[in-house]
Design a protein around this motif. Structure first.
Motif, PDB file in Angstrom:
ATOM      1  N   THR A   1       0.779  -1.124   0.052  1.00  0.00           N
ATOM      2  CA  THR A   1      -0.085   0.169  -0.041  1.00  0.00           C
ATOM      3  C   THR A   1       0.784   1.209   0.019  1.00  0.00           C
ATOM      4  N   VAL A   2       0.529   2.176  -0.632  1.00  0.00           N
ATOM      5  CA  VAL A   2       1.168   3.582  -0.480  1.00  0.00           C
ATOM      6  C   VAL A   2      -0.111   4.630  -0.067  1.00  0.00           C
ATOM      7  N   VAL A   3       0.377   5.781   0.297  1.00  0.00           N
ATOM      8  CA  VAL A   3      -0.391   6.973   0.548  1.00  0.00           C
ATOM      9  C   VAL A   3      -0.612   8.063  -0.479  1.00  0.00           C
ATOM     10  N   ALA A   4       0.405   8.013  -1.387  1.00  0.00           N
ATOM     11  CA  ALA A   4       0.346   9.173  -2.661  1.00  0.00           C
ATOM     12  C   ALA A   4       0.935   8.190  -3.954  1.00  0.00           C
ATOM     13  N   ILE A   5       0.806   8.676  -5.077  1.00  0.00           N
ATOM     14  CA  ILE A   5       1.245   7.932  -6.329  1.00  0.00           C
ATOM     15  C   ILE A   5       2.524   8.803  -6.536  1.00  0.00           C
ATOM     16  N   SER A   6       3.813   8.352  -6.180  1.00  0.00           N
ATOM     17  CA  SER A   6       5.169   9.028  -6.566  1.00  0.00           C
ATOM     18  C   SER A   6       5.890   8.005  -7.047  1.00  0.00           C
ATOM     19  N   SER A   7       6.540   8.354  -8.147  1.00  0.00           N
ATOM     20  CA  SER A   7       7.436   7.486  -9.196  1.00  0.00           C
ATOM     21  C   SER A   7       8.591   7.551  -8.248  1.00  0.00           C
ATOM     22  N   VAL A   8       8.986   8.495  -7.551  1.00  0.00           N
ATOM     23  CA  VAL A   8      10.082   8.429  -6.753  1.00  0.00           C
ATOM     24  C   VAL A   8      10.162   7.422  -5.732  1.00  0.00           C
ATOM     25  N   GLU A   9       8.727   6.990  -5.091  1.00  0.00           N
ATOM     26  CA  GLU A   9       8.513   6.042  -4.239  1.00  0.00           C
ATOM     27  C   GLU A   9       8.423   4.790  -4.916  1.00  0.00           C
ATOM     28  N   LEU A  10       7.759   4.839  -6.195  1.00  0.00           N
ATOM     29  CA  LEU A  10       7.242   3.453  -6.632  1.00  0.00           C
ATOM     30  C   LEU A  10       8.784   2.826  -7.298  1.00  0.00           C
ATOM     31  N   ARG A  11       9.668   3.795  -7.713  1.00  0.00           N
ATOM     32  CA  ARG A  11      11.004   3.340  -8.137  1.00  0.00           C
ATOM     33  C   ARG A  11      11.638   2.513  -7.265  1.00  0.00           C
ATOM     34  N   LYS A  12      11.535   2.665  -5.668  1.00  0.00           N
ATOM     35  CA  LYS A  12      12.223   1.780  -4.756  1.00  0.00           C
ATOM     36  C   LYS A  12      11.620   0.430  -4.880  1.00  0.00           C
ATOM     37  N   LEU A  13      10.254   0.268  -5.379  1.00  0.00           N
ATOM     38  CA  LEU A  13       9.436  -1.092  -5.495  1.00  0.00           C
ATOM     39  C   LEU A  13       9.947  -1.652  -6.800  1.00  0.00           C
ATOM     40  N   TRP A  14       9.928  -1.026  -7.698  1.00  0.00           N
ATOM     41  CA  TRP A  14       9.706  -1.334  -9.058  1.00  0.00           C
ATOM     42  C   TRP A  14      11.128  -1.402 -10.086  1.00  0.00           C
ATOM     43  N   GLY A  15      11.987  -0.607  -9.199  1.00  0.00           N
ATOM     44  CA  GLY A  15      13.380  -0.547 -10.036  1.00  0.00           C
ATOM     45  C   GLY A  15      13.489   1.079 -10.669  1.00  0.00           C
TER      46      GLY A  15
ATOM     47  N   LYS B   1      13.735   1.679 -13.806  1.00  0.00           N
ATOM     48  CA  LYS B   1      13.360   1.957 -15.013  1.00  0.00           C
ATOM     49  C   LYS B   1      11.831   2.571 -15.120  1.00  0.00           C
ATOM     50  N   THR B   2      11.407   2.928 -13.796  1.00  0.00           N
ATOM     51  CA  THR B   2      10.130   3.413 -13.540  1.00  0.00           C
ATOM     52  C   THR B   2      10.075   4.992 -14.271  1.00  0.00           C
ATOM     53  N   ARG B   3       9.179   5.088 -14.993  1.00  0.00           N
ATOM     54  CA  ARG B   3       8.989   6.466 -15.752  1.00  0.00           C
ATOM     55  C   ARG B   3       8.431   7.425 -14.621  1.00  0.00           C
ATOM     56  N   PRO B   4       8.636   8.915 -14.727  1.00  0.00           N
ATOM     57  CA  PRO B   4       8.025   9.642 -13.946  1.00  0.00           C
ATOM     58  C   PRO B   4       6.379   9.915 -14.163  1.00  0.00           C
ATOM     59  N   GLY B   5       5.737  10.420 -13.207  1.00  0.00           N
ATOM     60  CA  GLY B   5       4.259  10.500 -13.456  1.00  0.00           C
ATOM     61  C   GLY B   5       3.515   9.109 -13.533  1.00  0.00           C
ATOM     62  N   TYR B   6       2.046   9.331 -13.936  1.00  0.00           N
ATOM     63  CA  TYR B   6       1.273   8.080 -13.991  1.00  0.00           C
ATOM     64  C   TYR B   6       0.493   8.343 -14.852  1.00  0.00           C
ATOM     65  N   VAL B   7      -0.223   7.201 -15.053  1.00  0.00           N
ATOM     66  CA  VAL B   7      -1.300   7.420 -16.311  1.00  0.00           C
ATOM     67  C   VAL B   7      -2.841   7.074 -15.523  1.00  0.00           C
ATOM     68  N   THR B   8      -3.774   7.855 -15.674  1.00  0.00           N
ATOM     69  CA  THR B   8      -5.079   7.411 -15.257  1.00  0.00           C
ATOM     70  C   THR B   8      -5.817   6.895 -16.426  1.00  0.00           C
ATOM     71  N   LEU B   9      -6.041   5.521 -15.962  1.00  0.00           N
ATOM     72  CA  LEU B   9      -6.642   4.771 -17.019  1.00  0.00           C
ATOM     73  C   LEU B   9      -8.095   5.136 -17.573  1.00  0.00           C
ATOM     74  N   ALA B  10      -8.382   5.386 -18.962  1.00  0.00           N
ATOM     75  CA  ALA B  10      -9.715   5.799 -19.265  1.00  0.00           C
ATOM     76  C   ALA B  10     -10.295   4.550 -19.928  1.00  0.00           C
ATOM     77  N   THR B  11      -9.419   3.648 -20.924  1.00  0.00           N
ATOM     78  CA  THR B  11      -9.875   2.473 -21.631  1.00  0.00           C
ATOM     79  C   THR B  11      -8.798   1.634 -21.871  1.00  0.00           C
ATOM     80  N   GLN B  12      -9.088   0.451 -21.806  1.00  0.00           N
ATOM     81  CA  GLN B  12      -8.083  -0.741 -22.022  1.00  0.00           C
ATOM     82  C   GLN B  12      -8.678  -1.697 -22.792  1.00  0.00           C
TER      83      GLN B  12
END
Lengths: 116, 259
Positions: B163-177, B179-190
């Protein structure tokens, strides 16, 4: 002396107008960011932004009438700067206005006859 | 008193230590005001460009979010598409996110792009962590959505794993490595759609249909006016002091001659 009185009245009006708007915005800012999640820009109402813009222009008029009065009162440049900066500090414009008003009244009372 | 001061008197006043000091202060203020005015002007431009980006055609996410850079302000709200594989193991739940005033969580899943980099995809909202739809599909998908900037609050919070409290690529990079790109995409369609799935949420930072950034634009103008104002105040007070010196100069002969 009438010219100084006029300038003092203009300054008084602007000190109050700027002070009331800035004071209200300061309280609004604290409540908005503290309790109403204004960091999320969607929540921030349009009136809030509009009032900040309005304060910018009110302060601009405050500068003009402030400089005009300070020049007529022959204040030193540092004292003038103090009066001008007071308009940007919440609630300080009321304090500045209080002292300026007292000073103007003393000056007017000391020179009842206007030579000009 | 109201005589015009001579240019010599003005100059003599201007070079006194007192007035040189004021000139220095005025100069610092003018430089500061111009810098702040420029900053507000750039903000104005950023917002206008972001609006244009929001209304422009979707672009590949690789073009918008650079793997080793930051997300450009003017690209926030840019519609993007991305193709890749969801990585179920990296999925995190963003705590305390309500939707239509119902409490819940946001589901953020890493999408492995064809070049091997990762982008965070906000798949949507769920009423609770264990709701159906929480399970990330280990599937190849094409997603379309809107680019959002990293959230910058509560970064020091350390909630439970997964779990996280905010979406931050800086924090996510610690989990995902790295090669994580900055920002995020809010999904509209898939494509393909997978059910059950979290409820898609609207983007947090919406620049589409925002009115002209009048506040920043006016602040830009006002800073320049304040700079001009400093010059006027300096000039007028200098003029007055010079008048007084000039008046003293005039008095010198008249007081000296009779004696």
């Amino acid at each position: 002396m009438n010219k100084i009185k006029g300038a003092a009245l203009r300054y008084r009006i602007m000190a109050w107008a700027t002070g009331v708007v800035l004071g209200a915005l300061t309280i609004w800012l604290i409540i908005g960011y503290g309790f109403m999640n204004y960091a999320n820009t969607d929540v921030k109402p349009g009136l809030y932004r509009l009032l900040w813009t309005a304060h910018g222009w009110l302060y601009f008029i405050y500068l003009i009438v402030g400089v005009d009065l300070a020049f007529r009162m022959r204040y030193s440049i540092l004292r003038t700067l103090g009066i001008l900066v007071a308009g940007t500090v919440p609630f300080m414009s009321f304090v500045a206005e209080y002292f300026v008003h007292k000073d103007v009244m003393t000056r007017v009372a000391a020179q009842p006859a206007d030579p000009a | 008193m109201s005589n015009r001061p001579t240019p010599r008197a003005v100059l003599r006043t201007a070079v006194t230590p007192r007035w040189l000091g004021f000139a220095g202060l005025a100069l610092i203020f003018i430089i500061g005001a111009v810098v702040l005015g420029r900053w507000q002007w750039e903000r104005t431009q950023d917002i206008i460009q972001a609006e244009q980006a929001a209304q422009s055609a979707p672009r590949p996410v690789e073009e918008v979010s650079e793997p080793d850079g930051t997300l450009a302000n003017e690209l926030i709200g840019q519609p993007v598409f991305a193709e890749g594989n969801y990585e179920a193991t990296g999925q995190v739940m963003v705590l305390h996110r309500s939707f239509n005033e119902q409490p819940g969580v946001w589901v953020v899943t890493p999408l492995r792009l064809t070049d091997g980099s990762l982008i965070a995809v906000l798949r949507g909202w769920l009423p609770e962590v264990s709701a159906p739809g929480a399970i990330a599909p280990d599937a190849r998908v094409v997603v379309a959505g809107v680019v959002q900037p990293d959230e910058g609050f509560y970064l020091e919070a350390k909630p439970a794993p997964g779990t996280v409290v905010a979406i931050s690529s800086v924090e996510l990079r610690k989990l995902w490595g790295p090669k994580t790109r900055p920002g995020y995409v809010t999904l509209a369609t898939q494509q393909p759609t997978l059910t059950p799935a979290p409820t898609p949420v609207p983007p947090t930072v919406v620049t589409d249909n925002v009115a002209f950034p009048i506040q920043n634009f006016f602040y830009a103008i006002q800073w320049l006016i304040f700079a001009a104002f400093a010059i006027v105040v300096y000039g007028r007070w200098l003029w007055r002091d010079a008048q007084e010196i000039g008046a003293e100069d005039d008095q010198i002969p008249t007081t000296v001659t009779p004696s």
